[in-house]
Scaffold this motif. Sequence first.
Motif, PDB file in Angstrom:
ATOM      1  N   ASP A 193       8.904 143.744  25.485  1.00 45.32           N
ATOM      2  CA  ASP A 193       8.426 145.091  25.762  1.00 45.32           C
ATOM      3  C   ASP A 193       8.512 145.923  24.491  1.00 45.32           C
ATOM      4  OD1 ASP A 193       7.860 144.878  28.524  1.00 45.32           O
ATOM      5  OD2 ASP A 193      10.002 144.978  28.961  1.00 45.32           O
ATOM      6  N   TYR A 194       7.536 146.784  24.289  1.00 44.09           N
ATOM      7  CA  TYR A 194       7.551 147.680  23.141  1.00 44.09           C
ATOM      8  C   TYR A 194       8.455 148.862  23.418  1.00 44.09           C
ATOM      9  CZ  TYR A 194       3.665 145.264  20.979  1.00 44.09           C
ATOM     10  OH  TYR A 194       2.884 144.323  20.381  1.00 44.09           O
ATOM     11  N   GLY A 195       9.117 149.323  22.382  1.00 44.49           N
ATOM     12  CA  GLY A 195       9.917 150.527  22.453  1.00 44.49           C
ATOM     13  C   GLY A 195       9.636 151.384  21.243  1.00 44.49           C
ATOM     14  N   TYR A 196       9.589 152.674  21.439  1.00 42.85           N
ATOM     15  CA  TYR A 196       9.352 153.616  20.352  1.00 42.85           C
ATOM     16  C   TYR A 196      10.571 154.527  20.259  1.00 42.85           C
ATOM     17  CZ  TYR A 196       4.708 151.789  21.002  1.00 42.85           C
ATOM     18  OH  TYR A 196       3.642 150.931  21.133  1.00 42.85           O
ATOM     19  N   TRP A 197      11.020 154.764  19.044  1.00 45.50           N
ATOM     20  CA  TRP A 197      12.289 155.442  18.810  1.00 45.50           C
ATOM     21  C   TRP A 197      12.116 156.609  17.856  1.00 45.50           C
ATOM     22  CZ3 TRP A 197      16.772 153.450  21.098  1.00 45.50           C
ATOM     23  CH2 TRP A 197      16.612 152.220  21.736  1.00 45.50           C
ATOM     24  N   LYS A 198      12.840 157.684  18.132  1.00 47.26           N
ATOM     25  CA  LYS A 198      13.017 158.799  17.207  1.00 47.26           C
ATOM     26  C   LYS A 198      14.524 158.966  17.029  1.00 47.26           C
ATOM     27  CE  LYS A 198       8.980 161.394  18.843  1.00 47.26           C
ATOM     28  NZ  LYS A 198       8.550 162.668  19.457  1.00 47.26           N
ATOM     29  N   ILE A 199      15.006 158.682  15.837  1.00 40.68           N
ATOM     30  CA  ILE A 199      16.434 158.776  15.553  1.00 40.68           C
ATOM     31  C   ILE A 199      16.702 160.175  14.998  1.00 40.68           C
ATOM     32  CG2 ILE A 199      18.387 157.743  14.356  1.00 40.68           C
ATOM     33  CD1 ILE A 199      16.875 155.782  16.240  1.00 40.68           C
ATOM     34  N   HIS A 200      17.463 160.991  15.728  1.00 42.28           N
ATOM     35  CA  HIS A 200      17.710 162.371  15.313  1.00 42.28           C
ATOM     36  C   HIS A 200      18.968 162.514  14.467  1.00 42.28           C
ATOM     37  CE1 HIS A 200      14.546 163.988  17.830  1.00 42.28           C
ATOM     38  NE2 HIS A 200      14.971 163.220  18.802  1.00 42.28           N
ATOM     39  N   SER A 201      19.984 161.760  14.766  1.00 44.10           N
ATOM     40  CA  SER A 201      21.288 161.990  14.143  1.00 44.10           C
ATOM     41  C   SER A 201      21.424 161.394  12.755  1.00 44.10           C
ATOM     42  CB  SER A 201      22.394 161.438  15.033  1.00 44.10           C
ATOM     43  OG  SER A 201      22.187 160.059  15.256  1.00 44.10           O
ATOM     44  N   HIS A 202      20.534 160.520  12.361  1.00 45.64           N
ATOM     45  CA  HIS A 202      20.658 159.839  11.074  1.00 45.64           C
ATOM     46  C   HIS A 202      19.345 159.982  10.307  1.00 45.64           C
ATOM     47  CE1 HIS A 202      24.034 158.247  13.278  1.00 45.64           C
ATOM     48  NE2 HIS A 202      24.551 157.891  12.126  1.00 45.64           N
ATOM     49  N   SER A 203      19.207 161.089   9.610  1.00 45.66           N
ATOM     50  CA  SER A 203      17.958 161.366   8.915  1.00 45.66           C
ATOM     51  C   SER A 203      17.711 160.418   7.754  1.00 45.66           C
ATOM     52  CB  SER A 203      17.957 162.805   8.395  1.00 45.66           C
ATOM     53  OG  SER A 203      19.065 162.996   7.517  1.00 45.66           O
ATOM     54  N   GLN A 204      18.722 159.664   7.353  1.00 53.45           N
ATOM     55  CA  GLN A 204      18.538 158.731   6.241  1.00 53.45           C
ATOM     56  C   GLN A 204      17.760 157.486   6.659  1.00 53.45           C
ATOM     57  OE1 GLN A 204      21.399 159.312   7.760  1.00 53.45           O
ATOM     58  NE2 GLN A 204      22.617 157.470   7.989  1.00 53.45           N
ATOM     59  N   PHE A 205      17.519 157.283   7.953  1.00 55.64           N
ATOM     60  CA  PHE A 205      16.701 156.165   8.387  1.00 55.64           C
ATOM     61  C   PHE A 205      15.244 156.443   8.057  1.00 55.64           C
ATOM     62  CE2 PHE A 205      20.388 155.413  11.031  1.00 55.64           C
ATOM     63  CZ  PHE A 205      20.464 154.040  11.076  1.00 55.64           C
ATOM     64  N   HIS A 206      14.543 155.447   7.570  1.00 56.92           N
ATOM     65  CA  HIS A 206      13.124 155.571   7.274  1.00 56.92           C
ATOM     66  C   HIS A 206      12.366 154.560   8.114  1.00 56.92           C
ATOM     67  CE1 HIS A 206      13.459 158.293   3.856  1.00 56.92           C
ATOM     68  NE2 HIS A 206      14.607 157.694   3.632  1.00 56.92           N
ATOM     69  N   GLU A 207      11.261 154.994   8.715  1.00 52.91           N
ATOM     70  CA  GLU A 207      10.494 154.114   9.587  1.00 52.91           C
ATOM     71  C   GLU A 207       9.455 153.342   8.787  1.00 52.91           C
ATOM     72  OE1 GLU A 207       7.932 154.159  13.711  1.00 52.91           O
ATOM     73  OE2 GLU A 207       8.559 156.027  12.813  1.00 52.91           O
ATOM     74  N   TYR A 208       9.358 152.074   9.076  1.00 55.37           N
ATOM     75  CA  TYR A 208       8.321 151.218   8.524  1.00 55.37           C
ATOM     76  C   TYR A 208       7.232 151.033   9.569  1.00 55.37           C
ATOM     77  CZ  TYR A 208      10.935 150.045   4.365  1.00 55.37           C
ATOM     78  OH  TYR A 208      11.576 150.125   3.166  1.00 55.37           O
TER      79      TYR A 208
END
Length: 141
Positions: free
Chosen positions: A118-133
């Motif tokens: 199953d596909y999941g889409y995420w928005k990480i709020h607490s860790h702004s250092q994450f970068h999405e590919y």
Amino acid sequence: MPDASLVTSINFTFECMAVKDCQVIFSRWNDHTQKYQVYFGAYSNTRSLINNNAAHVVDIQTPDIVSGTEFRKFWIRVNGNTIHAGNGNEDTPAIMSYTDPGAARTYSHVSVATCCNDYGYWKIHSHSQFHEYPNGAYTVP
């Protein structure tokens, strides 16, 4: 964690859009005995769980807590050997809590996943250092 250093406390807030199994894993690199897994929407979006090294320690009914058509907000607080998890704003009461009777743990990694093709889409709020590919993976610069 940003530099894979060991920490004892983690505040993790995010939004997830998936039909089931929004899973967050807190672990220590190369030590699978120190791992918590938090599931929102497990068992076809009917329950939520906290696993301690793959054993269910919390299992509650939470029908339709996640959605495949809209982002839903969640938060998780880990402090050593205690974990609290909830949905909605961070000031809402936890829907799940667990305190491990063992020694306090340390963590170096946070992972997110969905299950079973199953596909999941995420928005990480607490860790702004994450970068999405483009493939949905996150990494730290």
